[in-house]
Design an enzyme around this catalytic site. Structure first.
Site, short mmCIF file in Angstrom:
data_model
loop_
_atom_site.label_atom_id
_atom_site.label_comp_id
_atom_site.label_asym_id
_atom_site.label_seq_id
_atom_site.Cartn_x
_atom_site.Cartn_y
_atom_site.Cartn_z
N CYS A 25 -4.02 5.06 -2.42
CA CYS A 25 -3.24 4.06 -3.02
C CYS A 25 -3.22 3.98 -4.49
O CYS A 25 -2.18 3.09 -4.82
CB CYS A 25 -4.35 2.58 -2.69
SG CYS A 25 -4.61 2.52 -0.84
N HIS A 81 -0.82 -2.32 -6.04
CA HIS A 81 -0.72 -1.80 -4.76
C HIS A 81 -0.86 -2.85 -3.68
O HIS A 81 -1.64 -3.72 -3.89
CB HIS A 81 -1.83 -0.78 -4.51
CG HIS A 81 -2.31 -0.75 -3.07
ND1 HIS A 81 -1.56 -0.13 -2.25
CD2 HIS A 81 -3.56 -0.77 -2.46
CE1 HIS A 81 -2.27 0.06 -1.23
NE2 HIS A 81 -3.33 -0.35 -1.25
N ASN A 121 0.18 -2.56 4.82
CA ASN A 121 -0.38 -1.55 3.87
C ASN A 121 0.17 -0.24 4.16
O ASN A 121 -0.40 0.39 5.06
CB ASN A 121 -1.94 -1.71 3.68
CG ASN A 121 -2.36 -0.87 2.44
OD1 ASN A 121 -1.79 -0.03 2.11
ND2 ASN A 121 -3.75 -1.27 2.17
#
Length: 332
Positions: free
Chosen positions: A112, A259, A289
């Site tokens: 991430c 993120h 995500n």
């Protein structure tokens, strides 16, 4: 030497997994409940025969359709779902894209925070005159790490790839970085089996948590509460350090792009840091995500919508698996 981000392209797999499909196999979930908590309606999932390298090729192919491929002199690829232990995916991608053979190419393994670290690598290579135009690729297929009955993680993660060009500029557009690592938290977000420490075990026993989610040690494990605690402890200070290192005030930033972990975490961070809603990106509705690609996807979406434009000052911030984090100020 100065550098800038000049082009961005995104690729999402054709297969889509909706909240309704996930909720249909669970008595404890509804599509509305998933969206309310996570801010996600659907996520794109790589096909069985589709890999992170395939996604990367499609993102790069789109990016390079109207670009002189022969001007690229370095390729860097970030993934945590490579096709092979070796060779590196970047070498294979160089050949598939028919890029020049007199270029450097390598992979690096981050999740991430990968885009931030990738920018730091690109800036370093350009500043030191190793390269003039770098192709920076993010690509992950976390869905392949997930157990089919791990509904908690299946609601969160989607697959994607992004590609961008980092090139020389007259004035610096990518400013000072703040990076950090805490490997003591490595086991909070991990795929325990599959590499050389613990090889893949086809007979691994299934583990069921208190919410009924199933995994084995061949699959991804995420300790959600610990990752949340890490995030809210780390990110506010990271933002403060980044502003200080760049000698800026919060009011100098036109847009904050973090993120995209999930809606709840992002909104918690926004309020804790004190960022105005109109300056903060929080949108995982159609992608979920996507790990290393969330920030490039956000930039691409914001540019297309006109919410950010040339001359804007962005604060980019990535955090997650590793544990790892990074932030930087970027001028468009």
């Amino acid at each position: 030497m100065a550098c800038k981000i000049s082009n961005i392209a995104v690729y999402l797999p054709e297969n889509v997994l909706t909240n309704e499909e996930i909720a249909a196999v669970s008595e404890n979930l509804t599509a509305e409940k998933i969206e309310k908590k996570l801010g996600i309606q659907k996520r794109h999932i790589a096909a069985n025969n589709e890999t992170a390298l395939d996604l990367a090729f499609n993102a790069c192919d789109s990016l390079l359709k109207n670009y002189d491929k022969n001007s690229i002199d370095f390729l860097v690829l970030c993934t945590q779902s490579p096709d092979y232990f070796l060779p590196t995916s970047a070498c294979i991608l160089q050949n598939r894209l028919d890029l020049p053979k007199n270029i450097g190419a390598f992979d690096f393994n981050l999740g991430c925070s990968g885009f931030i670290y990738g920018l730091s690598i690109a800036k370093g290579f350009i500043n030191s005159e190793i390269a003039n135009k770098m192709l920076l690729v993010m690509t992950d297929t976390y869905s392949k790490h997930l157990h089919k009955n791990d509904l908690s993680n299946r609601t969160i993660f989607g697959d994607a790839a992004s590609a961008c060009i980092i090139e020389k500029a007259e004035n610096e557009h990518i400013h000072h970085f703040v990076l950090g690592t805490d490997g003591s938290g490595a086991n909070q977000l991990i795929v325990p089996n599959g590499c050389l420490r613990n090889p893949f075990n086809p007979n691994e026993k299934e583990i069921t948590d208190e919410s009924g989610n199933v995994r084995t040690n061949n699959n991804l494990y995420m300790n959600g509460p610990e990752i949340f605690n890490f995030t809210i402890d780390t990110v506010p200070n990271l933002v403060e350090q980044t502003l200080k290192k760049n000698q800026l005030n919060a009011s100098d930033i036109d847009y904050y792009i973090f993120h995209q972990a999930n809606k709840y975490i992002l909104e918690y961070l926004r309020k804790k840091i004190g960022i105005a809603e109109e300056k903060f990106y929080n949108n995982l509705l159609d992608t979920g995500n996507t790990v290393s690609s969330t920030i490039p996807i956000a930039i691409s979406n914001l540019l297309q919508s006109g919410k950010i434009k040339e001359g804007n000052k962005l604060l980019l911030c990535g955090f997650g698996v590793g544990l790892s984090w990074g932030s930087v100020i970027v001028d468009l």
